[in-house]
Scaffold this motif. Structure first.
Motif, mmCIF file in Angstrom:
data_model
loop_
_atom_site.group_PDB
_atom_site.id
_atom_site.type_symbol
_atom_site.label_atom_id
_atom_site.label_comp_id
_atom_site.label_asym_id
_atom_site.label_seq_id
_atom_site.Cartn_x
_atom_site.Cartn_y
_atom_site.Cartn_z
ATOM 1 N N THR A 20 0.840 -1.196 0.000
ATOM 2 C CA THR A 20 0.000 0.000 0.000
ATOM 3 C C THR A 20 0.875 1.246 0.000
ATOM 4 O O THR A 20 1.820 1.347 0.774
ATOM 5 N N ASP A 23 -1.467 5.162 3.701
ATOM 6 C CA ASP A 23 -2.368 4.750 4.785
ATOM 7 C C ASP A 23 -2.838 6.016 5.493
ATOM 8 O O ASP A 23 -2.047 6.725 6.131
ATOM 9 N N ARG A 55 -5.221 2.918 1.821
ATOM 10 C CA ARG A 55 -6.013 2.289 2.871
ATOM 11 C C ARG A 55 -6.451 3.373 3.842
ATOM 12 O O ARG A 55 -5.713 4.338 4.097
ATOM 13 N N ASN A 80 -10.854 -1.672 1.561
ATOM 14 C CA ASN A 80 -9.612 -0.996 1.961
ATOM 15 C C ASN A 80 -9.830 -0.036 3.128
ATOM 16 O O ASN A 80 -9.144 0.972 3.246
#
Length: 424
Positions: A20, A23, A55, A80
């Motif tokens: 990812t 975040d 995410r 997500n």
């Protein structure tokens, strides 16, 4: 022989991997009403505007309402979105725990009320992804920001950031805007050294990063105050001031791991080679003390001459004004080594603002003395001397870290930079 400080190593751009990229953490405490709508708006915005994988992590720190259940439902709704439940309260504690556990390359957070316009999110994280910067912050005080909030919060925010500049020589403009991002590799180095678990977490993280030589990018933001915010301004301000005092003590004593962090980050630190001894500080303190003694004697003489004719408060005003102008001029050249007429007018204007602070100290001391004793005599003398001592400490910090910060004295044809407390 002192070797020259090597130039800072620029951060490398993030590698293209399957992990990812971003975040975004939303720390929450008892936000059952706002959480669902805010996360849906954030998710839609990132889906439309952010070209990399992302995410959203909801960090529930010990909520006592149904926030945890709302977060779990959102995690089921979106693939997500992740819900993390922490047993203890504290925004800083939640961010520290979630960021250190994240596998993303860039870590961000924003307040659940979405006071900051999400249009600033791509510009916030882009310099971290490209390798241009290490930390990015949204700023409500930077040029170009548009802010809607009440005068009380505006005053508190500006005063707090002025305190940071005066006491810690902070170079960033807005420590407490709930809109920040950091590269994960930088976070893993700095976060273990951040002690605060509450609202001061942001400031402590930024001070450590800046001192260690990390590059901080600022993004002016559009920000609208949340009238339903549950933040206790007074309690938060007092906790922040305690945090400032702790950091200031650590910087002056060399107790903060600045050199270690700089080495780990591969950056040139802002700290001096000798912990607790900023370049020129001892010499400046001695010279400032000499000027201060002369100023205080002149102030007391003028106060004594004028007191019977115009009264204590007017005598204090005139004596302080005259000595403040002279004090700024002498300190400008003698203490801080600023030569020439360039910037002299601005320095005097800023010096008058510092004078206003001194007037508040001495005037308040006089008012207090008159409230507990008869006017005149030793009580007034003790009051003005005590007020002057407090004003002197504040004057040195403000002159060194605000009025004359960034100015230098000419050495031949070269300009020698003037730095703040703890900087090199």
């Amino acid at each position: 022989m002192t070797l020259p400080t090597p130039p800072p190593t620029p951060p490398a751009p993030l590698a293209r991997t399957r992990t990812t990229v971003l975040d975004v953490v939303v720390p929450v405490y008892n936000e059952e009403r706002a959480l669902a709508s805010s996360v849906r708006v954030l998710h839609a915005n990132l889906t439309a505007r952010f070209p990399h994988s992302f995410r959203i992590t909801i960090a529930d720190n010990a909520s006592t309402d149904t926030t945890a259940q709302v977060a779990d439902r959102l995690a089921l709704e979106f693939g997500n979105v992740v819900a993390v439940h922490l047993p203890q309260k504290g925004r800083g504690r939640a961010l520290n725990a979630v960021w250190l556990a994240s596998d993303a390359q860039v870590l961000a957070y924003l307040d659940v009320d979405l006071s900051t316009d999400l249009a600033a999110l791509p510009p916030l994280v882009a310099p971290l992804i490209s390798g241009h910067s290490d930390v990015a912050i949204g700023s409500r005080l930077a040029r170009g920001a548009r802010v809607v909030r009440g005068p009380k919060r505006e005053f508190v925010s500006r005063c707090y950031n002025l305190v940071l500049r005066a006491s810690l020589s902070a170079g960033f403009t807005d420590a407490q805007c709930g809109f920040k991002a950091i590269r994960a590799d930088v976070a893993r180095r700095i976060l273990p050294h951040v002690q605060d678990t509450g609202w001061f977490f942001d400031t402590e993280l930024l001070v450590l990063a800046e001192r260690a030589g990390a590059r901080i990018h600022e993004v002016p933001v559009d920000w609208v105050d949340d009238p339903d915010s549950s933040v206790d301004i007074v309690a938060t301000a007092l906790a922040d001031l305690r945090g400032v005092a702790r950091l200031g003590k650590g910087l002056l004593s060399g107790g903060l791991p600045i050199a270690q962090l700089s080495a780990q980050l591969g950056r040139a630190p802002l700290e001096p080679a000798t912990p607790g001894a900023p370049p020129g500080l001892l010499r400046q303190l001695v010279r400032f003390a000499v000027v201060g003694v002369a100023s205080t004697l002149a102030y007391l003489l003028l106060f004594a001459l004028l007191r019977d004719g115009v009264g204590a408060q007017w005598a204090n005003l005139v004596a302080l004004l005259v000595t403040a102008v002279a004090n700024t001029s002498v300190n400008r050249r003698f203490t801080f080594g600023v030569r020439g007429k360039r910037g002299a007018g601005r320095h005097q204007l800023e010096g008058l603002l510092v004078f206003a602070l001194g007037l508040a100290f001495t005037g308040g001391a006089l008012a207090l003395a008159h409230g507990v004793a008869d006017p005149g005599g030793h009580a007034e003398l003790v009051a003005v001397v005590g007020g002057n001592l407090l004003a002197t400490v504040a004057r040195f910090l403000l002159l060194r870290n605000w009025v004359f910060r960034g100015n230098g004295k000419k050495v031949g044809n070269a300009e020698q930079p003037r730095v703040g407390v703890g900087a090199s």
